[in-house]
Write a protein that holds these residues in place. Structure first.
Motif, PDB file in Angstrom:
ATOM      1  N   ALA A 141       9.811   8.088   0.874  1.00 43.27           N
ATOM      2  CA  ALA A 141      10.895   6.589   1.009  1.00 43.27           C
ATOM      3  C   ALA A 141       9.532   5.660   1.750  1.00 43.27           C
ATOM      4  O   ALA A 141       9.277   4.588   2.055  1.00 43.27           O
ATOM      5  N   ILE A 142       9.526   6.542   3.153  1.00 38.52           N
ATOM      6  CA  ILE A 142       7.768   6.185   3.731  1.00 38.52           C
ATOM      7  C   ILE A 142       6.761   6.049   3.296  1.00 38.52           C
ATOM      8  O   ILE A 142       6.185   4.760   4.013  1.00 38.52           O
ATOM      9  N   LEU A 143       6.678   6.412   2.490  1.00 39.27           N
ATOM     10  CA  LEU A 143       5.070   5.836   2.243  1.00 39.27           C
ATOM     11  C   LEU A 143       5.371   4.767   0.632  1.00 39.27           C
ATOM     12  O   LEU A 143       4.423   4.429   0.857  1.00 39.27           O
ATOM     13  N   SER A 144       6.320   4.964   0.154  1.00 41.02           N
ATOM     14  CA  SER A 144       6.403   4.031  -0.318  1.00 41.02           C
ATOM     15  C   SER A 144       6.912   2.557   0.132  1.00 41.02           C
ATOM     16  O   SER A 144       5.903   1.871  -0.645  1.00 41.02           O
ATOM     17  N   ASP A 145       7.591   2.588   1.135  1.00 42.67           N
ATOM     18  CA  ASP A 145       7.877   1.497   1.391  1.00 42.67           C
ATOM     19  C   ASP A 145       6.361   0.903   2.502  1.00 42.67           C
ATOM     20  O   ASP A 145       5.874  -0.472   2.391  1.00 42.67           O
ATOM     21  N   THR A 146       5.343   1.657   3.177  1.00 48.44           N
ATOM     22  CA  THR A 146       4.254   0.948   3.389  1.00 48.44           C
ATOM     23  C   THR A 146       3.000   1.668   3.085  1.00 48.44           C
ATOM     24  O   THR A 146       1.852   1.533   3.651  1.00 48.44           O
ATOM     25  N   VAL A 147       3.039   1.473   1.591  1.00 46.64           N
ATOM     26  CA  VAL A 147       2.330   1.219   0.389  1.00 46.64           C
ATOM     27  C   VAL A 147       0.848   2.453   1.407  1.00 46.64           C
ATOM     28  O   VAL A 147      -0.380   2.043   1.224  1.00 46.64           O
ATOM     29  N   ILE A 148       1.297   4.028   1.476  1.00 47.65           N
ATOM     30  CA  ILE A 148       1.289   4.934   2.246  1.00 47.65           C
ATOM     31  C   ILE A 148      -0.491   4.459   3.150  1.00 47.65           C
ATOM     32  O   ILE A 148      -0.831   4.948   3.695  1.00 47.65           O
ATOM     33  N   PHE A 149       0.569   4.222   3.907  1.00 46.89           N
ATOM     34  CA  PHE A 149      -0.096   3.209   5.514  1.00 46.89           C
ATOM     35  C   PHE A 149      -0.697   2.460   5.517  1.00 46.89           C
ATOM     36  O   PHE A 149      -1.221   2.096   6.202  1.00 46.89           O
TER      37      PHE A 149
END
Ligand code: MG
Ligand code: MG
Ligand code: MG
Length: 305
Positions: A141-149
């Motif tokens: 979910a974090i990779l998705s929301d942050t577009v892989i940072f």
């Protein structure tokens, strides 16, 4: 019993935070069940399958129930009967919305890249261990929301927490997993245009004007070349059907790091003024624009004032 539940048209953060938060609440002695307000999108299904989870229960009526809201605080993204429910908490990373409560509530709202980043901090606060499979969905979910940072919404806290979650989940190459996820997200061929527009769509009330903004994040925006005209026509149809002042669709290229924005509007000069730009045939390329919450809404909303 508390229902943990994210926004309408749920994304991976909404679904995964409902699951991760419900597990935490149960561990600290508060009975909770995850729920969702809509269909699971292909990216989220990939995440659930990968880590062995069923989709949370589909639930759209919450009258008389206790609800812990995740990933939003706007009334427009809440269940229609939210005023008859008791909001016991909010965990979110968006601008503060217009939901109010009649009882005190717990609020975890912080300007980080993802709701699951905050849920991880809640686990740490309560001293609860995160199971490997839950760490896996939180990380995705974090990779998705942050577009892989790559997104400007990504903070040092998000990257630090992704590394911690990767360790717990036993994932060595989390960036490769992120790319796999965005490949699933980029499979748009053969999908009806209306479904694409609504896949990650949010309604907003901007100073009394109804505005809808959808976003599709893909590895290469040229995949939309063949259907762009169809998307524009249907975006205008959606705008009229829903009585919107303006409907936008962001076609975000995560490699080129920018978005082509399709705009259907009663008055396109508002959008043009907001971004100091000129639309050509109802669209414009915005370089470096990856984030709806940080690079679109803060400019568009004041233009309606
Ligand atoms: Mg979300
Ligand atoms: Mg989110
Ligand atoms: Mg998003």
């Amino acid at each position: 019993m508390i229902y943990t539940c994210g926004h309408t048209t749920p994304d991976s953060d909404s679904i995964c935070s409902a699951i991760s938060l419900a597990y935490l609440l149960n561990k600290i002695g508060r009975e909770a069940t995850p729920a969702r307000q809509g269909d699971v999108n292909p990216e989220t299904q990939f995440i659930l399958d990968r880590f062995g989870f069923e989709a949370p229960e589909l639930k759209t009526e919450f009258a008389g129930e206790e609800i812990y809201i995740t990933d939003y605080s706007d009334k427009g993204q809440a269940p229609a009967d939210i005023e008859e429910a008791t909001i016991v908490g909010i965990v979110d990373h968006h601008k503060l919305g217009d939901l109010t409560t009649s009882t005190p509530l717990e609020c975890w709202i912080r300007p980080v890249g993802c709701t699951n980043t905050i849920v991880k901090e809640m686990y740490d606060y309560h001293g609860v261990e995160i199971p490997a499979n839950i760490a896996g969905i939180m990380l995705c979910a974090i990779l998705s929301d942050t577009v892989i940072f790559k997104s400007p919404t990504c903070t040092k806290i998000d990257t630090k927490i992704v590394r911690e979650l990767a360790k717990i989940a036993g994932i060595e190459d989390f960036k490769a997993l992120g790319m796999e996820m965005f490949k699933v997200k980029s499979a748009v061929e053969g999908v009806p245009v209306r479904e694409l527009i609504l896949r990650d769509y949010k309604p907003f009330d901007m100073h009394g004007s109804a505005v809808g903004i959808g976003q599709l994040e893909v590895i290469d925006v040229s995949i939309f070349d063949n259907i762009k005209e169809e998307l524009k026509v249907d975006l205008e149809a959606l705008r009229v059907e829903n009585g919107l002042h303006t409907a936008c669709l962001l076609l975000t290229d995560i490699m080129k790091e920018g978005s082509e924005v399709l705009v259907a509007s009663e008055d396109t000069s508002i959008f043009e003024k907001a971004f100091d730009t000129k639309l050509e045939e109802g669209s414009v390329w915005l370089n470096k624009c990856l984030s709806r919450k940080k690079q679109v809404i803060p400019f568009l909303e004041p233009a309606f004032a």
